[in-house]
Design an enzyme around this catalytic site. Structure first.
Site, PDB file in Angstrom:
ATOM      1  N   GLU A 109      -7.838 -12.521   5.115  1.00  0.00           N
ATOM      2  CA  GLU A 109      -6.628 -12.141   5.959  1.00  0.00           C
ATOM      3  C   GLU A 109      -6.959 -12.429   7.547  1.00  0.00           C
ATOM      4  O   GLU A 109      -6.251 -13.265   8.409  1.00  0.00           O
ATOM      5  CB  GLU A 109      -6.351 -10.717   5.803  1.00  0.00           C
ATOM      6  CG  GLU A 109      -5.193 -10.047   6.461  1.00  0.00           C
ATOM      7  CD  GLU A 109      -5.185  -8.643   6.316  1.00  0.00           C
ATOM      8  OE1 GLU A 109      -6.058  -8.035   5.598  1.00  0.00           O
ATOM      9  OE2 GLU A 109      -4.140  -8.111   6.597  1.00  0.00           O
TER      10      GLU A 109
ATOM     11  N   HIS B 288       0.971  -1.117   0.133  1.00  0.00           N
ATOM     12  CA  HIS B 288      -0.112  -0.131   0.038  1.00  0.00           C
ATOM     13  C   HIS B 288       0.848   1.189  -0.055  1.00  0.00           C
ATOM     14  O   HIS B 288       1.502   1.263   1.013  1.00  0.00           O
ATOM     15  CB  HIS B 288      -0.861   0.037   1.319  1.00  0.00           C
ATOM     16  CG  HIS B 288      -1.966  -1.061   1.370  1.00  0.00           C
ATOM     17  ND1 HIS B 288      -3.110  -0.940   0.985  1.00  0.00           N
ATOM     18  CD2 HIS B 288      -1.590  -2.307   1.407  1.00  0.00           C
ATOM     19  CE1 HIS B 288      -3.792  -2.021   0.979  1.00  0.00           C
ATOM     20  NE2 HIS B 288      -3.019  -2.937   1.454  1.00  0.00           N
TER      21      HIS B 288
HETATM   22 ZN   LIG Z   1      -3.181  -5.008   2.097  1.00  0.00          ZN
END
Ligand SMILES: [Zn+2]
Length: 364
Positions: free
Chosen positions: A221, A23
């Site tokens: 995740e 990111h």
């Molecule tokens: Zn990520």
């Protein structure tokens, strides 16, 4: 290619690498935040690099929510500032080049860095005149200048945010507008544990598919395998961001192995966000390795974890028994699963085959 040195020592995997999951707004230099804050006259609770580092980073496992809260410490400094947005993109490419990355796909939400044409305006900013569209333009400029200066290739992925479905159609439109100008895919990011309504984003993903825009989704995740299933079946994801919890559903996992689904894994991140058990010797990535799954190794948010790509390579070598051969295999898979057009993908693969001493060996 020259040897890659990291922190004065030889890198764990001293060969060209591919990174697919990182990111931009989690990969900013602390020095840059302090610098920009000073120029803009923004008061921060810390004035030195080490103080600011401790405010912006996590060094022990916490929750994904705690992790996401770190962005509140500095995003108001960068967002809405043209010079800063372009600068972080440029510096990002420099950092990756130093890490031995030859191709990177960097992702961000244009809305989170804008201060105009975004509802609501983020990070308590005053209304300004930097639109999400201009954010994409500025990041593209920074990346392109970085590519020229540091001789690596960088492309971008635009993120929808799980908690902001009202932004998603515009994210698709920006992907389409910049499809031939640096943007290669759409992503769905944010906290999958508080809001898993993927269907609210399905229209944007449907349009993306129709327009030939590649698709990845953060799933599995911290979330359940059902989030991964939804990403694949409903959002037509071609890659999965993280995906660790897929292995809790053997049927789904087997199906994705058969489909050669790519998992963008981020070892250090998965520990510090609390996504996986902190014991690396029991990590789902080991299963991916044993099953010869298609996956890559990535940093995710290196500023917040106070890491470099080397940290991730070192971690899997030290605790998960990764070998030089596996590093080569996974990087080749990353190149194959990149969102580059076929011709550029072929060139990238040839670069890797050559650097890995595998010329003419296309059956690896
Ligand atoms: Zn990520």
């Amino acid at each position: 290619m020259a040897e890659i040195f990291v922190n004065g020592g030889k890198a764990t995997f001293d060969k060209p690498k591919i990174e697919l999951h990182v990111h931009l707004d989690g990969a900013i230099r602390i020095e840059t935040i302090l610098d920009v804050a000073k120029r803009r006259g923004i008061a921060l609770p810390a004035t030195t690099v080490s103080e600011m580092t401790s405010l912006c980073t996590v060094d022990k496992p916490g929750s994904l929510t705690e992790f996401l809260d770190k962005f509140n410490q500095y995003m108001h400094v960068i967002a809405g500032d043209r010079e800063a947005i372009k600068r972080i993109a440029y510096e990002f490419v420099e950092t990756k080049a130093k890490e031995g990355v030859i191709y990177v796909e960097v992702r961000y939400s244009p809305h989170l860095m804008a201060n105009c044409d975004v509802e609501p305006i983020q990070w308590n900013q005053e209304k300004g005149d930097v639109t999400p569209d201009e954010v994409v333009h500025l990041v593209n400029e920074g990346l392109k200048e970085g590519e020229k200066a540091f001789k690596i290739k960088a492309r971008s992925i635009l993120c929808c945010m799980r908690h902001m479905p009202s932004w998603s159609m515009e994210v698709f439109e920006l992907c389409k507008k910049y499809q031939n100008d640096g943007v290669v895919a759409i992503d769905l990011a944010g906290n999958e544990s508080i809001n898993c309504e993927a269907s609210l984003h399905s229209k944007a993903y449907e349009e993306a598919e129709k327009s030939g825009i590649h698709r990845t989704v953060h799933a599995g995740e911290v979330g359940l395998p059902s989030v991964v299933r939804e990403a694949v079946e409903l959002l037509k994801a071609e890659r999965i961001g993280h995906g660790y919890h897929t292995i809790l559903d053997e049927v789904l996992y087997k199906q994705l192995l058969e489909q050669n689904m790519h998992f963008e894994t981020c070892p250090v991140s998965s520990k510090l966000t609390g996504a996986c058990e902190p014991d690396f010797t029991k990590h789902p990535i080991i299963r991916f390795k044993e099953d010869k799954a298609n996956y890559s190794l990535n940093t995710d948010d290196p500023m917040i974890f106070n890491t470099t790509l080397e940290s991730d390579y070192q971690t899997v070598k030290q605790y998960m028994g990764f070998t030089e051969e596996e590093f080569m295999r996974l990087n080749i898979n990353a190149a194959k699963s990149s969102f580059l057009p076929e011709k550029e993908k072929k060139d990238l693969l040839n670069q890797l085959y050559e650097a890995y001493g595998m010329i003419n060996d296309t059956n690896f």
